[in-house]
Design an enzyme around this catalytic site. Structure first.
Site, PDB file in Angstrom:
ATOM      1  N   LYS A  11      37.162  52.603  30.313  1.00 40.75           N
ATOM      2  CA  LYS A  11      36.933  53.296  29.349  1.00 40.75           C
ATOM      3  C   LYS A  11      35.576  54.190  29.876  1.00 40.75           C
ATOM      4  CE  LYS A  11      34.217  52.717  24.729  1.00 40.75           C
ATOM      5  NZ  LYS A  11      33.706  51.808  23.780  1.00 40.75           N
ATOM      6  N   SER A  63      35.207  52.272  19.154  1.00 38.88           N
ATOM      7  CA  SER A  63      35.507  53.454  19.944  1.00 38.88           C
ATOM      8  C   SER A  63      36.228  53.313  21.087  1.00 38.88           C
ATOM      9  CB  SER A  63      33.879  53.630  20.383  1.00 38.88           C
ATOM     10  OG  SER A  63      33.436  52.438  21.338  1.00 38.88           O
ATOM     11  N   SER A  68      33.906  47.705  18.717  1.00 29.62           N
ATOM     12  CA  SER A  68      34.957  48.606  19.433  1.00 29.62           C
ATOM     13  C   SER A  68      35.675  48.125  20.355  1.00 29.62           C
ATOM     14  CB  SER A  68      33.514  49.585  20.341  1.00 29.62           C
ATOM     15  OG  SER A  68      33.033  50.517  19.546  1.00 29.62           O
TER      16      SER A  68
END
Lengths: 469, 98
Positions: free
Chosen positions: A78, A153, A177
């Site tokens: 990420k 996210s 997330s």
């Protein structure tokens, strides 16, 4: 090479048996990315050459007989986790050209294993959002239906693994997330106990809530990654002391039934009940429990999180790193840089956080929210006196369509079942539990298990039962 | 409690964020809506809460963690403006130009 059912465990076996090389494996993923990511947009950047070099180094480790669980395993990261010398932007214009000056502890651990880093994945800007629609660089699409969001996210990480463009990925989970995108893409996602995995080198969002964790195809793969990532880190003062490994035998699962009374899609609830039946058939006692304050979790979260956001993101001021908009005075450098560099949701949360912390309002909002957070934490403590884990759907509905939740409160409601674990600091896992149909497309649904502090192994054990069904 | 009116412009100035007029107008509608939602926690009885158990102090040795200057170049190279081994900023106190 067929990547569609490949797991870390199977790749480990095949690599060590020399059925294929780490370079072959990495090349297979790079080809998959070249073929599919034009439609999915899971990656913000792919490091093909470096990945091949890392794969060759992994092959040397395997040849020398020093392979470890993640040696040669291709992983996506990420965009809010730092890798030295690599751009890390948190999908924000304010850090678009920022190059990390050090490795996150989680990254250092993967490097020590000889893992392969395929690239950095798309996300909602600074991890604020549940769809990747808040990325400054355009959204990621759900591989199960490209008209729909992949969740967020950590949506890029989820889509990369779901579309076989990475064998596993790292995400971060502040209010769901990791778990929500895992649920929306048919993956396993783990939010570890607060403090179990070092956050050193993770860009802070809500510091009392954030955790790094894995997105993987199976519970077994999530366990392999967690075992590598966990552990005390002197560089993170919230890192927990190391504890002895446990081998629990969980027997009881609690369901806070009142919390499910409304708002959950009927077929999603059906899949949830089916997973509970699976657990009953496997010998678990499933019983209703009362956690009367859970419904307040979302409101508490949307006070605590923006408050922490507004303080954490004060560091992006155009002075030390990142975007800097030239202006006549230093004050204007701040305001213009932050105005130009942050997207609408980030600005909204900073302003909301500034309000709930401001003089005259902090008692009614921030301090009250802290007190209610303690009440919610007590609900969990009481529940874990009588059950080994708590079950909830990960989300109330399957993946929604792009643009469907333009009202911020509707988007925030997506987190209703995931935020309680972050508020209490307890671990939670989302495991795939079937699909529901929307407009002719089969969309995955997630079954969430929440455990007491440090009980990841309990979640893996129960999760494996759900997975078998 | 908020009375439904929030001065978003003042908040933006406090948070050091330039917000365009049209966004300001939208936020003036959205933020009170969010506040009405989060205000629902007022109904929770928090009179009996206590500090969570298991909290502990986290200390580190009071010594230099690394050699002085070990990271200087790497960190300075990220700065938008520099002068030698310092980050350069706009003058902090300045006289308004006539």
């Amino acid at each position: 090479m067929d990547l569609s059912n490949l797991t870390i465990a199977e790749a480990r076996r095949a690599l060590d048996a020399r059925e294929y090389s780490a370079l072959d494996l990495t090349n297979a993923y790079l080809e998959s990315i070249a073929e599919k990511d034009i439609d999915i947009h899971a990656y913000l950047e792919v490091w093909a050459d470096a990945a091949r070099a890392e794969a060759r180094a992994a092959d040397a480790m395997i040849a020398a007989g020093t392979s470890q669980p993640l040696t040669g395993i291709p992983i996506a990261i990420k965009d809010n986790i730092l890798i030295e010398g690599r751009v890390a932007s948190s999908a924000s214009h304010i850090l678009e050209h920022y190059t990390a000056s050090y490795d996150a502890t989680a990254i250092a651990k993967l490097k020590a294993q000889g893992a392969v880093f395929l690239g950095r994945t798309n996300m909602d800007e600074f991890a604020m959002g549940s769809s990747t629609e808040n990325s400054a660089f355009g959204p990621t699409k759900n591989p199960h239906d490209t008209a729909r969001i992949p969740g967020g996210s950590s949506g890029g990480s989820a889509a990369a693994v779901a579309a076989c463009m990475a064998l596993a990925a790292l995400g971060s989970d502040t209010g769901g997330s990791i778990r929500q995108p895992a649920a929306h893409t048919g993956l396993v996602g783990l939010k570890p106990t607060y403090g179990a995995v070092s956050r050193f080198g993770l860009m802070p969002m809500g510091s009392s809530l954030d955790q790094i964790g894995p997105l993987a195809r199976t519970v077994g793969d999530a366990r392999i990654l967690f075992d590598v990532l966990k552990g005390n880190d002197p560089k993170d003062s919230t890192s927990l002391p190391d504890t002895e490994a446990q081998s629990p035998t969980p027997k009881t699962v609690g369901v806070p039934r009142d919390f499910l009374a409304e708002g959950v899609d009927a077929d999603v609830l059906q899949m949830f009940e089916a997973a509970l039946d699976t657990l009953r058939a496997a010998g678990y006692a499933v019983r209703d429990i009362s956690m009367p304050h859970l419904p307040h979790s979302l409101a508490v979260y949307y006070i605590v999180c923006p408050a922490e956001v507004s303080t954490n993101l004060a560091r992006y001021d155009g002075i030390r790193y990142g975007l800097s908009v030239p202006a006549d005075s230093i004050g204007e450098v701040y305001t213009k840089t932050r105005g130009a560099g942050f997207g609408p949701e980030v600005r909204r949360r900073i302003l909301l956080g500034t309000f709930v912390l401001s003089s005259g309002y902090a008692d009614a909002y921030y301090r009250k929210a802290r007190a209610v957070r303690d009440v919610i934490r007590n609900d969990f403590a009481r529940a874990f006196e009588s059950v080994d884990a708590i079950a909830l759907p990960t989300t109330a509905s399957p993946a929604f369509k792009f643009g469907e939740k333009s009202d911020p409160l509707a988007m925030y409601a997506e987190d209703i079942f995931s935020v309680p674990a972050n508020l209490a600091g307890v671990p939670a896992i989302s495991v795939p539990s079937g699909t529901v149909e929307r407009e002719g497309k089969k969309l995955p649904v997630g079954f969430q298990l929440i455990g007491a502090h440090g009980s990841e192994e309990t979640l893996f054990k129960i999760g494996e039962q759900v997975e078998k069904a | 409690m908020s009375d439904g009116k929030v001065d978003i412009g003042a908040l933006a100035r406090l948070a050091r964020i330039e917000v365009a007029p049209e966004e300001l107008a939208r936020l003036e509608k959205e933020i009170p809506g969010i506040l009405r939602f989060i205000e629902t926690i007022q109904s929770v009885d928090t009179s009996s809460t206590s500090m969570p158990k298991g909290l502990r102090n986290v200390m580190r040795a009071d010594e230099a963690p690394h050699e002085s200057g070990a990271h200087t170049e790497k960190l300075l190279s990220a700065a938008p403006m520099r002068e030698g081994d310092r980050i350069a900023v706009k003058q902090v106190i300045s006289r308004k130009k006539k």
